[in-house]
Motif scaffolding. Structure first.
Motif, PDB file in Angstrom:
ATOM      1  N   UNK A 221       3.299  -6.506  -0.320  1.00 44.12           N
ATOM      2  CA  UNK A 221       2.606  -5.663   0.537  1.00 44.12           C
ATOM      3  C   UNK A 221       1.472  -4.991  -0.228  1.00 44.12           C
ATOM      4  N   UNK A 222       1.287  -5.055  -1.680  1.00 43.01           N
ATOM      5  CA  UNK A 222       0.231  -4.599  -2.375  1.00 43.01           C
ATOM      6  C   UNK A 222       0.420  -3.087  -2.169  1.00 43.01           C
ATOM      7  N   UNK A 223      -0.847  -2.632  -2.292  1.00 41.15           N
ATOM      8  CA  UNK A 223      -1.188  -1.030  -2.197  1.00 41.15           C
ATOM      9  C   UNK A 223      -0.750  -0.402  -0.882  1.00 41.15           C
ATOM     10  N   UNK A 224      -0.210  -1.103   0.293  1.00 35.42           N
ATOM     11  CA  UNK A 224      -0.096  -0.403   1.497  1.00 35.42           C
ATOM     12  C   UNK A 224       1.491   0.011   1.597  1.00 35.42           C
ATOM     13  N   UNK A 225       1.667   1.011   0.735  1.00 30.52           N
ATOM     14  CA  UNK A 225       2.780   1.687   0.536  1.00 30.52           C
ATOM     15  C   UNK A 225       3.650   2.109   2.130  1.00 30.52           C
ATOM     16  N   UNK A 226       2.831   2.575   2.935  1.00 30.75           N
ATOM     17  CA  UNK A 226       3.282   2.984   4.308  1.00 30.75           C
ATOM     18  C   UNK A 226       4.080   1.653   4.938  1.00 30.75           C
ATOM     19  N   UNK A 227       3.887   0.419   4.583  1.00 36.43           N
ATOM     20  CA  UNK A 227       4.536  -0.511   5.141  1.00 36.43           C
ATOM     21  C   UNK A 227       6.109  -0.577   4.626  1.00 36.43           C
ATOM     22  N   UNK A 228       6.230  -0.179   3.412  1.00 32.11           N
ATOM     23  CA  UNK A 228       7.406  -0.104   2.741  1.00 32.11           C
ATOM     24  C   UNK A 228       8.291   0.921   3.688  1.00 32.11           C
ATOM     25  N   UNK A 229       7.452   2.126   4.039  1.00 29.97           N
ATOM     26  CA  UNK A 229       8.164   3.442   4.682  1.00 29.97           C
ATOM     27  C   UNK A 229       8.597   2.746   6.057  1.00 29.97           C
TER      28      UNK A 229
ATOM     29  N   UNK B  69       8.114  -9.808   9.983  1.00 27.51           N
ATOM     30  CA  UNK B  69       6.549  -9.892   9.109  1.00 27.51           C
ATOM     31  C   UNK B  69       6.079 -11.254   9.268  1.00 27.51           C
ATOM     32  N   UNK B  70       4.485 -11.159   9.456  1.00 23.17           N
ATOM     33  CA  UNK B  70       3.846 -12.393   9.479  1.00 23.17           C
ATOM     34  C   UNK B  70       3.072 -12.459   8.181  1.00 23.17           C
ATOM     35  N   UNK B  71       2.893 -13.567   7.601  1.00 21.97           N
ATOM     36  CA  UNK B  71       2.206 -13.615   6.339  1.00 21.97           C
ATOM     37  C   UNK B  71       1.270 -14.697   6.370  1.00 21.97           C
ATOM     38  N   UNK B  72       0.518 -14.558   5.582  1.00 23.42           N
ATOM     39  CA  UNK B  72      -0.836 -15.650   5.190  1.00 23.42           C
ATOM     40  C   UNK B  72      -0.171 -16.814   4.685  1.00 23.42           C
ATOM     41  N   UNK B  73       0.747 -16.633   3.847  1.00 24.34           N
ATOM     42  CA  UNK B  73       1.343 -17.760   3.198  1.00 24.34           C
ATOM     43  C   UNK B  73       2.777 -17.662   2.410  1.00 24.34           C
ATOM     44  N   UNK B  74       3.343 -18.450   2.148  1.00 26.00           N
ATOM     45  CA  UNK B  74       4.582 -18.535   1.689  1.00 26.00           C
ATOM     46  C   UNK B  74       4.465 -19.053   0.120  1.00 26.00           C
ATOM     47  N   UNK B  75       4.902 -17.957  -0.535  1.00 29.12           N
ATOM     48  CA  UNK B  75       4.834 -18.062  -2.192  1.00 29.12           C
ATOM     49  C   UNK B  75       5.823 -18.951  -2.706  1.00 29.12           C
ATOM     50  N   UNK B  76       5.864 -19.932  -3.472  1.00 26.12           N
ATOM     51  CA  UNK B  76       6.758 -20.531  -4.026  1.00 26.12           C
ATOM     52  C   UNK B  76       7.662 -20.055  -5.018  1.00 26.12           C
ATOM     53  N   UNK B  77       6.990 -18.964  -5.856  1.00 31.39           N
ATOM     54  CA  UNK B  77       7.965 -18.236  -6.791  1.00 31.39           C
ATOM     55  C   UNK B  77       8.810 -17.241  -6.411  1.00 31.39           C
ATOM     56  N   UNK B  78       9.190 -16.200  -6.935  1.00 32.70           N
ATOM     57  CA  UNK B  78      10.062 -15.096  -7.037  1.00 32.70           C
ATOM     58  C   UNK B  78       9.306 -13.947  -7.168  1.00 32.70           C
ATOM     59  N   UNK B  79       8.884 -13.289  -6.071  1.00 36.48           N
ATOM     60  CA  UNK B  79       7.933 -12.201  -6.312  1.00 36.48           C
ATOM     61  C   UNK B  79       8.503 -10.898  -7.014  1.00 36.48           C
ATOM     62  N   UNK B  80       9.574 -10.787  -6.963  1.00 32.42           N
ATOM     63  CA  UNK B  80      10.378  -9.662  -7.704  1.00 32.42           C
ATOM     64  C   UNK B  80      10.544  -9.797  -9.146  1.00 32.42           C
ATOM     65  N   UNK B  81      10.417 -11.102  -9.465  1.00 29.82           N
ATOM     66  CA  UNK B  81      10.641 -11.638 -10.946  1.00 29.82           C
ATOM     67  C   UNK B  81       9.021 -11.466 -11.662  1.00 29.82           C
ATOM     68  N   UNK B  82       8.133 -11.621 -10.879  1.00 30.02           N
ATOM     69  CA  UNK B  82       6.774 -11.481 -11.412  1.00 30.02           C
ATOM     70  C   UNK B  82       6.375 -10.144 -11.620  1.00 30.02           C
ATOM     71  N   UNK B  83       6.015  -9.847 -13.175  1.00 19.09           N
ATOM     72  CA  UNK B  83       5.901  -8.569 -13.498  1.00 19.09           C
ATOM     73  C   UNK B  83       4.409  -7.862 -12.801  1.00 19.09           C
ATOM     74  N   UNK B  84       3.510  -8.678 -12.382  1.00 16.81           N
ATOM     75  CA  UNK B  84       2.243  -8.288 -11.722  1.00 16.81           C
ATOM     76  C   UNK B  84       2.461  -8.098 -10.391  1.00 16.81           C
ATOM     77  N   UNK B  85       3.532  -8.549  -9.669  1.00  9.31           N
ATOM     78  CA  UNK B  85       3.702  -8.700  -8.269  1.00  9.31           C
ATOM     79  C   UNK B  85       4.659  -7.660  -7.736  1.00  9.31           C
TER      80      UNK B  85
END
Length: 277
Positions: free
Chosen positions: A180-188, A198-214
């Motif tokens: 969700x990036x900077x849109x923290x109210x989505x987490x709330x 959730x609808x999304x633009x794309x499916x990411x093949x990696x693990x988002x939680x394992x990526x230190x940048x994401x």
């Protein structure tokens, strides 16, 4: 584990008639493709909570007869003027309106997020809105000291616990984690709701939680009920940092939706015909 649905309609299965549905503000990623799908399904009697404002999404749902109660602090088409179907419904008395303020709505969602029954807020004391929200209570601060000999009033806002939060995000991974990036109210919203779709633009093949940048901008999958792929899913609204709003289309909507006949033509062309941008 969240389900990555085969179709958008499958992902929306938990959004049924009469539920409380939470949706985000325009700059947080509005799930417009999902909104059109709900209208096509004939969804009715929703209690829509827009955190904290809405524009085209609420106007479309109201015009299509999907909304019984609206709880928000504003509905407008911005520079294009008032939201026409919202305005018509209010003037005709066809919509139960729970007027709010932006801080009040955020506080009420935060109460649900924290698992408490209410949240105190001081800034709306003295506002006319308190006369119209009988579910909001004003009490004396029980912790007031001698400095407040004449009382120290504070407003208590009941927690808002949506049945479903419906959001759009740039991507999700196959484990159901959603960036969700900077849109923290989505987490709330997801924390407060019983279910999150959730609808999304794309499916990411990696693990988002394992990526230190994401990882810092990722909503963990255990908050998510279902995910559907919906490229360009905010159209004709924009998705910040990804694509802009379709201004020409929004101008056309404002023109057509000014009358009930024009609004029906809009629905036929852009919703029921399943037209994509």
């Amino acid at each position: 584990m969240p389900v990555i649905a085969d179709t958008l309609d499958d992902a929306l299965a938990s959004i049924t008639d009469g539920i409380m549905l939470a949706v985000p503000r325009e700059v947080a990623g509005v799930p417009m493709e999902a909104t059109r799908a709900l209208i096509r399904r004939g969804t009715r009697r929703l209690h829509l909570v827009a955190l904290p404002t809405s524009s085209l999404q609420a106007d479309l749902l109201i015009g299509a007869g999907a909304i019984a109660t609206l709880e928000t602090s504003a509905v407008s088409l911005g520079e294009l003027g008032p939201a026409p179907r919202f305005t018509a419904a209010i003037l005709a008395g066809h919509l139960r309106m729970l007027d709010a303020t932006c801080p009040a709505l955020h506080a009420a969602f935060q109460a649900a997020e924290k698992g408490v029954p209410f949240m105190p807020l001081r800034g709306i004391l003295g506002s006319d809105i308190l006369r119209h929200r009988t579910d909001w209570r004003v009490i004396d601060n029980p912790f007031a000291n001698d400095a407040f000999a004449n009382g120290d009033p504070i407003v208590l806002l009941p927690a808002i616990r949506p049945d479903v939060a419906l959001i759009h995000a740039p991507m999700a991974d196959r484990a159901g984690n959603v960036w969700i990036g900077r849109q923290r109210e989505l987490a709330t919203m997801a924390h407060a709701a019983a279910k999150t779709v959730v609808t999304v633009e794309k499916i990411h093949d990696g693990d988002l939680l394992a990526d230190p940048l994401l990882a810092a901008g990722t909503l963990p999958g255990f908050y998510v009920e279902s995910i559907a792929l919906a490229p360009n899913g905010c159209w004709p609204l924009g998705l910040p940092d990804h694509y802009p709003a379709d201004l020409a289309h929004l101008v056309e909507y404002a023109r057509l939706a000014a009358t009930s006949e024009g609004f029906e033509r809009y629905l036929e062309q852009y919703v029921y015909a399943r037209r994509a941008a």
